[in-house]
Design a protein around this motif. Structure first.
Motif, PDB file in Angstrom:
ATOM      1  N   THR A   7       8.760  13.058  -0.088  1.00  0.00           N
ATOM      2  CA  THR A   7       8.670  11.798   0.659  1.00  0.00           C
ATOM      3  C   THR A   7       8.041  12.013   2.028  1.00  0.00           C
ATOM      4  O   THR A   7       7.260  11.180   2.484  1.00  0.00           O
ATOM      5  CB  THR A   7      10.040  11.123   0.794  1.00  0.00           C
ATOM      6  OG1 THR A   7      10.968  12.035   1.382  1.00  0.00           O
ATOM      7  CG2 THR A   7      10.568  10.660  -0.553  1.00  0.00           C
ATOM      8  N   MET A  10       4.346  12.385   1.443  1.00  0.00           N
ATOM      9  CA  MET A  10       3.749  11.093   1.128  1.00  0.00           C
ATOM     10  C   MET A  10       3.551  10.261   2.394  1.00  0.00           C
ATOM     11  O   MET A  10       2.534   9.579   2.544  1.00  0.00           O
ATOM     12  CB  MET A  10       4.601  10.349   0.101  1.00  0.00           C
ATOM     13  CG  MET A  10       4.505  10.960  -1.288  1.00  0.00           C
ATOM     14  SD  MET A  10       5.665  10.327  -2.501  1.00  0.00           S
ATOM     15  CE  MET A  10       5.247   8.613  -2.570  1.00  0.00           C
ATOM     16  N   LYS A  11       4.492  10.346   3.318  1.00  0.00           N
ATOM     17  CA  LYS A  11       4.354   9.625   4.586  1.00  0.00           C
ATOM     18  C   LYS A  11       3.173  10.153   5.394  1.00  0.00           C
ATOM     19  O   LYS A  11       2.438   9.379   6.001  1.00  0.00           O
ATOM     20  CB  LYS A  11       5.636   9.742   5.407  1.00  0.00           C
ATOM     21  CG  LYS A  11       6.775   8.926   4.845  1.00  0.00           C
ATOM     22  CD  LYS A  11       8.044   9.138   5.644  1.00  0.00           C
ATOM     23  CE  LYS A  11       9.217   8.440   4.991  1.00  0.00           C
ATOM     24  NZ  LYS A  11      10.486   8.728   5.673  1.00  0.00           N
ATOM     25  N   ASN A  14      -0.092   8.941   3.756  1.00  0.00           N
ATOM     26  CA  ASN A  14      -0.277   7.493   3.839  1.00  0.00           C
ATOM     27  C   ASN A  14      -0.185   6.940   5.260  1.00  0.00           C
ATOM     28  O   ASN A  14      -0.194   5.728   5.436  1.00  0.00           O
ATOM     29  CB  ASN A  14       0.751   6.783   2.957  1.00  0.00           C
ATOM     30  CG  ASN A  14       0.492   7.011   1.485  1.00  0.00           C
ATOM     31  OD1 ASN A  14      -0.638   7.017   1.041  1.00  0.00           O
ATOM     32  ND2 ASN A  14       1.557   7.210   0.725  1.00  0.00           N
ATOM     33  N   THR A  22      -3.449  -0.712  -0.327  1.00  0.00           N
ATOM     34  CA  THR A  22      -2.939   0.179  -1.361  1.00  0.00           C
ATOM     35  C   THR A  22      -2.777   1.577  -0.777  1.00  0.00           C
ATOM     36  O   THR A  22      -3.676   2.098  -0.131  1.00  0.00           O
ATOM     37  CB  THR A  22      -3.904   0.241  -2.551  1.00  0.00           C
ATOM     38  OG1 THR A  22      -4.109  -1.083  -3.041  1.00  0.00           O
ATOM     39  CG2 THR A  22      -3.356   1.119  -3.660  1.00  0.00           C
ATOM     40  N   LYS A  23      -1.617   2.174  -1.019  1.00  0.00           N
ATOM     41  CA  LYS A  23      -1.355   3.521  -0.532  1.00  0.00           C
ATOM     42  C   LYS A  23      -2.198   4.528  -1.293  1.00  0.00           C
ATOM     43  O   LYS A  23      -2.508   4.339  -2.461  1.00  0.00           O
ATOM     44  CB  LYS A  23       0.126   3.859  -0.683  1.00  0.00           C
ATOM     45  CG  LYS A  23       1.011   3.015   0.189  1.00  0.00           C
ATOM     46  CD  LYS A  23       2.455   3.388   0.013  1.00  0.00           C
ATOM     47  CE  LYS A  23       3.321   2.538   0.917  1.00  0.00           C
ATOM     48  NZ  LYS A  23       4.731   2.860   0.789  1.00  0.00           N
ATOM     49  N   ASN A  26       1.148   7.335  -4.281  1.00  0.00           N
ATOM     50  CA  ASN A  26       2.293   6.524  -4.661  1.00  0.00           C
ATOM     51  C   ASN A  26       3.372   7.310  -5.396  1.00  0.00           C
ATOM     52  O   ASN A  26       4.424   6.783  -5.677  1.00  0.00           O
ATOM     53  CB  ASN A  26       1.847   5.366  -5.569  1.00  0.00           C
ATOM     54  CG  ASN A  26       1.002   4.370  -4.823  1.00  0.00           C
ATOM     55  OD1 ASN A  26       1.317   3.995  -3.712  1.00  0.00           O
ATOM     56  ND2 ASN A  26      -0.084   3.950  -5.434  1.00  0.00           N
ATOM     57  N   SER A  27       3.066   8.560  -5.716  1.00  0.00           N
ATOM     58  CA  SER A  27       4.022   9.316  -6.519  1.00  0.00           C
ATOM     59  C   SER A  27       3.996  10.795  -6.163  1.00  0.00           C
ATOM     60  O   SER A  27       3.055  11.289  -5.551  1.00  0.00           O
ATOM     61  CB  SER A  27       3.692   9.157  -8.006  1.00  0.00           C
ATOM     62  OG  SER A  27       2.478   9.810  -8.293  1.00  0.00           O
ATOM     63  N   SER A  30       0.958  12.869  -7.533  1.00  0.00           N
ATOM     64  CA  SER A  30      -0.263  12.970  -6.730  1.00  0.00           C
ATOM     65  C   SER A  30      -0.176  14.121  -5.735  1.00  0.00           C
ATOM     66  O   SER A  30      -1.152  14.837  -5.514  1.00  0.00           O
ATOM     67  CB  SER A  30      -0.515  11.668  -5.979  1.00  0.00           C
ATOM     68  OG  SER A  30      -0.669  10.599  -6.869  1.00  0.00           O
ATOM     69  N   ALA A  75      -8.355   8.614  -2.737  1.00  0.00           N
ATOM     70  CA  ALA A  75      -7.889   7.763  -3.827  1.00  0.00           C
ATOM     71  C   ALA A  75      -8.823   7.957  -5.016  1.00  0.00           C
ATOM     72  O   ALA A  75     -10.001   8.265  -4.850  1.00  0.00           O
ATOM     73  CB  ALA A  75      -7.872   6.315  -3.389  1.00  0.00           C
TER      74      ALA A  75
END
Length: 82
Positions: A7, A10-11, A14, A22-23, A26-27, A30, A75
């Protein structure tokens, strides 16, 4: 346990995404794919983008690079456009 956590990574990835957009990630999948791809590049001879300790494993270096914002995950649709 992975440090930093998924997490947290991911922060970091993003952080520049505007609210409502769209981020990029997302998972956890990735994050795993990006760091494993970078680890393979390091194994193949690429130089680390961060200070690496002696004996530090390529995956740990890749995670550190991502956490410090040295890597950029594109992306999927961005890769197709290029």
């Amino acid at each position: 346990m992975l440090h930093p956590s998924y997490t947290d990574l991911m922060k970091v990835v993003n952080k520049d995404v505007e609210e409502g957009d769209t981020k990029i990630v997302n998972s956890r999948y990735s994050i795993v794919m990006a760091t494993s791809k970078r680890a393979r590049q390091l194994i193949a001879g690429d130089l680390p983008l961060v200070d690496a300790k002696d004996g530090e494993k390529p995956l740990s270096i890749a995670i550190d690079e991502l956490n410090q914002g040295k890597l950029k995950i594109l992306a999927e649709n961005a890769e197709e456009e290029e």
